[in-house]
Design a protein around this motif. Structure first.
Motif, PDB file in Angstrom:
ATOM      1  N   ARG A 154       0.745  -1.266   0.012  1.00  0.00           N
ATOM      2  CA  ARG A 154       0.037   0.001  -0.019  1.00  0.00           C
ATOM      3  C   ARG A 154       0.920   1.538  -0.082  1.00  0.00           C
ATOM      4  NH1 ARG A 154      -4.451  -2.551   2.856  1.00  0.00           N
ATOM      5  NH2 ARG A 154      -3.433  -2.716   4.789  1.00  0.00           N
ATOM      6  N   TYR A 155       2.002   1.164   0.650  1.00  0.00           N
ATOM      7  CA  TYR A 155       2.693   2.311   0.895  1.00  0.00           C
ATOM      8  C   TYR A 155       3.442   2.689  -0.699  1.00  0.00           C
ATOM      9  CZ  TYR A 155       6.854   5.293   1.456  1.00  0.00           C
ATOM     10  OH  TYR A 155       7.865   6.326   1.514  1.00  0.00           O
ATOM     11  N   ILE A 156       3.889   1.579  -1.277  1.00  0.00           N
ATOM     12  CA  ILE A 156       4.403   1.643  -2.608  1.00  0.00           C
ATOM     13  C   ILE A 156       3.326   2.422  -3.528  1.00  0.00           C
ATOM     14  CG2 ILE A 156       5.376   0.669  -4.627  1.00  0.00           C
ATOM     15  CD1 ILE A 156       6.807  -1.350  -2.531  1.00  0.00           C
ATOM     16  N   LEU A 157       2.071   1.629  -3.367  1.00  0.00           N
ATOM     17  CA  LEU A 157       1.187   2.204  -4.519  1.00  0.00           C
ATOM     18  C   LEU A 157       0.559   3.442  -4.128  1.00  0.00           C
ATOM     19  CD1 LEU A 157      -0.951  -0.868  -4.548  1.00  0.00           C
ATOM     20  CD2 LEU A 157       0.173  -0.059  -6.352  1.00  0.00           C
ATOM     21  N   ASP A 158       0.342   3.801  -2.715  1.00  0.00           N
ATOM     22  CA  ASP A 158      -0.080   5.246  -2.450  1.00  0.00           C
ATOM     23  C   ASP A 158       0.989   6.299  -2.600  1.00  0.00           C
ATOM     24  OD1 ASP A 158      -2.368   4.033  -1.555  1.00  0.00           O
ATOM     25  OD2 ASP A 158      -1.855   4.138   0.544  1.00  0.00           O
ATOM     26  N   THR A 159       2.275   6.043  -2.565  1.00  0.00           N
ATOM     27  CA  THR A 159       3.118   7.192  -2.721  1.00  0.00           C
ATOM     28  C   THR A 159       3.920   7.130  -4.251  1.00  0.00           C
ATOM     29  OG1 THR A 159       4.842   5.743  -1.899  1.00  0.00           O
ATOM     30  CG2 THR A 159       3.671   7.098  -0.304  1.00  0.00           C
ATOM     31  N   GLY A 160       3.565   6.013  -4.986  1.00  0.00           N
ATOM     32  CA  GLY A 160       4.110   5.879  -6.092  1.00  0.00           C
ATOM     33  C   GLY A 160       5.585   5.765  -6.263  1.00  0.00           C
ATOM     34  N   SER A 161       6.103   5.085  -5.194  1.00  0.00           N
ATOM     35  CA  SER A 161       7.650   5.276  -5.026  1.00  0.00           C
ATOM     36  C   SER A 161       8.238   4.008  -5.831  1.00  0.00           C
ATOM     37  CB  SER A 161       7.956   5.057  -3.414  1.00  0.00           C
ATOM     38  OG  SER A 161       7.375   3.847  -3.072  1.00  0.00           O
ATOM     39  N   ALA A 162       7.630   3.497  -6.583  1.00  0.00           N
ATOM     40  CA  ALA A 162       8.603   2.503  -7.520  1.00  0.00           C
ATOM     41  C   ALA A 162       7.498   2.256  -8.946  1.00  0.00           C
ATOM     42  CB  ALA A 162       8.608   0.968  -6.799  1.00  0.00           C
ATOM     43  N   ASP A 163       8.345   2.010  -9.900  1.00  0.00           N
ATOM     44  CA  ASP A 163       7.883   1.611 -11.417  1.00  0.00           C
ATOM     45  C   ASP A 163       7.504   0.141 -11.456  1.00  0.00           C
ATOM     46  OD1 ASP A 163       8.205   4.086 -11.933  1.00  0.00           O
ATOM     47  OD2 ASP A 163      10.075   3.996 -12.923  1.00  0.00           O
ATOM     48  N   GLY A 164       7.895  -0.552 -10.552  1.00  0.00           N
ATOM     49  CA  GLY A 164       7.725  -1.917 -10.447  1.00  0.00           C
ATOM     50  C   GLY A 164       8.011  -2.870  -9.071  1.00  0.00           C
ATOM     51  N   VAL A 165       7.246  -3.855  -8.804  1.00  0.00           N
ATOM     52  CA  VAL A 165       7.599  -4.394  -7.715  1.00  0.00           C
ATOM     53  C   VAL A 165       7.942  -5.930  -7.541  1.00  0.00           C
ATOM     54  CG1 VAL A 165       6.494  -4.963  -5.262  1.00  0.00           C
ATOM     55  CG2 VAL A 165       6.038  -2.785  -6.628  1.00  0.00           C
ATOM     56  N   ILE A 166       8.664  -6.535  -6.875  1.00  0.00           N
ATOM     57  CA  ILE A 166       9.043  -7.868  -6.779  1.00  0.00           C
ATOM     58  C   ILE A 166       8.343  -8.280  -5.407  1.00  0.00           C
ATOM     59  CG2 ILE A 166      10.642  -9.636  -6.916  1.00  0.00           C
ATOM     60  CD1 ILE A 166      12.120  -7.753  -8.995  1.00  0.00           C
ATOM     61  N   ILE A 167       7.834  -9.270  -5.172  1.00  0.00           N
ATOM     62  CA  ILE A 167       7.492  -9.825  -4.086  1.00  0.00           C
ATOM     63  C   ILE A 167       7.800 -11.383  -4.081  1.00  0.00           C
ATOM     64  CG2 ILE A 167       5.529  -8.024  -3.471  1.00  0.00           C
ATOM     65  CD1 ILE A 167       3.640 -10.499  -4.344  1.00  0.00           C
ATOM     66  N   SER A 168       7.896 -11.719  -2.825  1.00  0.00           N
ATOM     67  CA  SER A 168       8.142 -13.312  -2.715  1.00  0.00           C
ATOM     68  C   SER A 168       7.104 -13.912  -1.570  1.00  0.00           C
ATOM     69  CB  SER A 168       9.699 -13.701  -2.215  1.00  0.00           C
ATOM     70  OG  SER A 168       9.761 -12.742  -1.122  1.00  0.00           O
ATOM     71  N   ARG A 169       7.239 -15.143  -1.231  1.00  0.00           N
ATOM     72  CA  ARG A 169       6.402 -15.798  -0.272  1.00  0.00           C
ATOM     73  C   ARG A 169       4.842 -15.612  -0.652  1.00  0.00           C
ATOM     74  NH1 ARG A 169       8.829 -17.144   4.028  1.00  0.00           N
ATOM     75  NH2 ARG A 169       7.066 -17.279   5.410  1.00  0.00           N
ATOM     76  N   THR A 170       4.873 -15.848  -2.074  1.00  0.00           N
ATOM     77  CA  THR A 170       3.487 -15.718  -2.562  1.00  0.00           C
ATOM     78  C   THR A 170       2.596 -16.689  -2.255  1.00  0.00           C
ATOM     79  OG1 THR A 170       4.854 -15.099  -4.591  1.00  0.00           O
ATOM     80  CG2 THR A 170       2.540 -15.559  -4.964  1.00  0.00           C
ATOM     81  N   GLU A 171       1.312 -16.156  -2.078  1.00  0.00           N
ATOM     82  CA  GLU A 171       0.242 -17.329  -1.619  1.00  0.00           C
ATOM     83  C   GLU A 171      -0.707 -17.676  -2.729  1.00  0.00           C
ATOM     84  OE1 GLU A 171      -1.474 -15.713   1.935  1.00  0.00           O
ATOM     85  OE2 GLU A 171       0.315 -15.146   2.879  1.00  0.00           O
ATOM     86  N   PRO A 172      -1.569 -18.631  -2.713  1.00  0.00           N
ATOM     87  CA  PRO A 172      -2.190 -19.032  -3.928  1.00  0.00           C
ATOM     88  C   PRO A 172      -3.210 -17.858  -4.160  1.00  0.00           C
ATOM     89  CG  PRO A 172      -2.217 -20.738  -2.294  1.00  0.00           C
ATOM     90  CD  PRO A 172      -1.312 -19.692  -1.450  1.00  0.00           C
ATOM     91  N   ASN A 173      -3.775 -17.332  -2.781  1.00  0.00           N
ATOM     92  CA  ASN A 173      -4.774 -16.468  -3.198  1.00  0.00           C
ATOM     93  C   ASN A 173      -4.157 -15.195  -2.364  1.00  0.00           C
ATOM     94  OD1 ASN A 173      -7.130 -14.620  -2.792  1.00  0.00           O
ATOM     95  ND2 ASN A 173      -8.230 -16.518  -3.534  1.00  0.00           N
TER      96      ASN A 173
END
Lengths: 373, 373
Positions: A154-173
């Motif tokens: 939410r921080y990244i989206l709200d502040t527009g602080s990145a052009d792209g995001v990489i996440i790990s520990r992904t969950e099925p939903n």
DNA sequence: GATAATTACTGTAACGATACAGGAGATTTG
DNA sequence: CAAATCTCCTGTATCGTTACAGTAATTATC
């Protein structure tokens, strides 16, 4: 066209407090122009204005020339590029970001619990290797996974602080995926989801690993097999379970329950649980570990129970680095190349930012067992 | 004072292409004012302008109120803060950075070879923990240490892309330190220098560790001791050597040369070199390892030579994580808390940015041996 | 030879924040 | 009561970049 010879410095302003010297120039005609700062020992950082002054062109022209815009003459472009290179011009990131919204930042969102044997290191340098030579910087955004994993997103989206995001520990939903998708933020996940959203990902084929692990144990005559799994909510837990079950039925082995600990448990807990398991009446003769870190504690645990690897029990484990063979050469290890994963993820995000179709940005790596090499 | 009631929206402009709605307001008097964007579903990010409109104040006033400037009334500040909190205002980083030059970025410069058992992970999360709650972001700037380590430093200095820098793999005469010092860039080093520059650092007392390692070996009756050292150019190599030599003469032991490999050598090389050493006529009965990763290969090597830990030879090792005890409980291990180091380094850089005296930003952690716990 | 199209370049405004130089209104001072 | 002082607030310019709407000069078109 203006040539340097028709430029004449007519006024020099010295601002002592700011430690900068600026000047005005008279052009070929009669108009004055702000010449910008005189660089003291090339310490002042060059801007478009600097190049504009040096070439006698307008700032806009310089900007467009460096962008290779079609409405700028070929020789002008060449001249601008030459000067820019000479003085080591680099666009001011804040200027670009303020004007265009483009941050030139990739955010890597990591859980503090991420670490098992160099995961962070490998993924960071994998990503970095791809970002080198691009204007992108890598920002690490950590979060305590116990708390709300949505916070950094939410921080990244709200502040527009990145052009792209990489996440790990992904969950099925995964609500992070849903939110970024909804907001149109390019991203790539380490691990797949199962929620009807087509998005860039990189994953390791844990299902195949688990199935193959069973096969190799059965090939060694092991029929009673226990597996230590990741935490239940993660995508690759499901894949591991499926591969394990398929392997059992495919190769005629049975499962020995071992679910009091996960690969994320403290090593002491894993050690104790393994010793208890291996000392019990229903001790398995085959073990599968989904992570290298916990494998070390398992080995200690089974030996504390008086068992010997390769004689009483065999053990198949995933690993990020080539460490396990030094600990017990009997361990049957498959490598997961996290650095390569980082590279794939970075490539995927960059391509996604560039507008590539998500279905073309999905990669799945197959396990490779050290014993096959 | 203006109250909301004297604001009146008199004109609404709808810009369909940009998907934004802006409007003009009439103030108490007769002047018009640009009211800014109407937020569609709170999706548009609030700026100072938004708060200015909502409170009826000027943009400057809002800016200064949020900075707690002395020339703004107490109730006005309160009102501005309330509105800012309500709408979730966060300063635009690009705006601040462009205007003030403040990046709110800490750069962590890491060598790709950095990794030995989770170093990157620990230091990153240590730093992050301190940066959480501050406006600072953490940017990872990697470099292949084989190439010029000055490149990332120069990049950061030339582009002004960080307010502070953290470096590791410090050398006694480190040109990075000299350059950053000269340019006035706040920084902290992991490891000390010896070049007459007083600067913030955090270090682990490797000299004490090595001396203490010798003491513990001698206490177990070991008199012929070999040490595996870091690469020669690093600061802590020198500290390790000094501690080792002091320990030898202090406790009456002798050194067995072991310098064909370093802690950074490939594990295979370390394994082979250790086996050769332990098979030779002058095999030591005490070993000291300056890094946990290579210790694992050493153990495998000495066992391949037919030696047994605790019986034929004792081994003292540093470690970043608590892993070694699971591999061989006989290993005499001392912990280096890299996460704590990250926290100290982050604190030091932040304080340095804040203008604190460098001599107050130097910390040295003492080794703690697991067997003393 | 007048008009249209093309080429190559430029000025202005804006992104969001802050430094700076005021400036109105209330309060104190002599 | 005028002048000086203090409080509290505001407009303008600017950081470096780019989108946009031009413009002058040249070339093509009929």
């Amino acid at each position: 066209m203006l040539t340097p010879s028709c430029l004449q410095i007519v006024q020099i302003r010295i601002d002592e407090e700011k430690e900068r010297t600026t000047f005005m120039v008279r052009l070929g005609g009669n108009e004055m122009r702000d010449g910008g700062d005189l660089k003291d020992g090339a310490r002042e950082r060059p801007t478009l204005k600097t190049i504009a002054f040096m070439t006698g062109l307008g700032i806009t022209t310089v900007s467009r020339a460096l962008k290779d815009a079609p409405d700028i003459g070929a020789d002008t472009k060449e001249r601008v590029r030459l000067v820019a290179r000479q003085i080591g011009y680099q666009p001011n990131r804040a200027g670009v970001r303020l004007r265009t919204g483009k941050t030139n930042v990739i955010a890597l969102v990591l859980s503090i619990e991420e670490e098992l044997m160099g995961f962070t290191n490998h993924i960071v340098f994998g990503i970095s290797e791809v970002l080198t030579g691009t204007p992108y910087h890598l920002v690490i955004t950590p979060h305590a996974s116990a708390r709300d994993p949505m916070v950094p997103i939410r921080y990244i989206l709200d502040t527009g602080s990145a052009d792209g995001v990489i996440i790990s520990r992904t969950e099925p939903n995964d609500p992070r995926v849903a939110l970024m998708e909804e907001r149109g933020m390019p991203f790539a996940t380490h691990g797949r989801t199962n929620m009807g959203i087509v998005h860039p990902y990189h994953d390791y084929d844990n299902e195949t690993f688990a199935r193959e692990a069973v096969r190799r144990l059965v090939a060694r005559g092991r029929k009673n097999i226990a597996i230590i799994l990741p935490e239940g909510h993660l995508s690759y837990t499901g894949h591991s379970i499926k591969g394990f079950r398929d392997g059992l039925s495919l190769h005629g082995a049975r499962s020995v329950p071992f679910d009091s600990v996960t690969v994320e448990s403290p090593l002491t807990a894993i050690h104790d649980a393994t010793r208890a398991l291996m000392s019990g009446p229903d001790a398995p003769d085959g073990l599968i570990s989904m992570a290298g870190g916990c494998t070390i504690a398992m080995v200690a645990g089974l030996e504390a129970a008086g068992k010997k690897l390769g004689r009483d029990v065999d053990l198949v484990s995933k690993q990020n680095s080539d460490l396990l063979k030094w600990i017990r050469p009997e361990i049957i290890a498959a490598n997961e190349d996290i650095r390569a994963a980082g590279m794939e993820l970075a490539r995927a995000v960059l391509a996604s930012i560039g507008g590539a179709a998500p279905e073309s940005l999905q990669t799945l790596y197959q396990p490779s067992f050290a014993e096959d090499a």
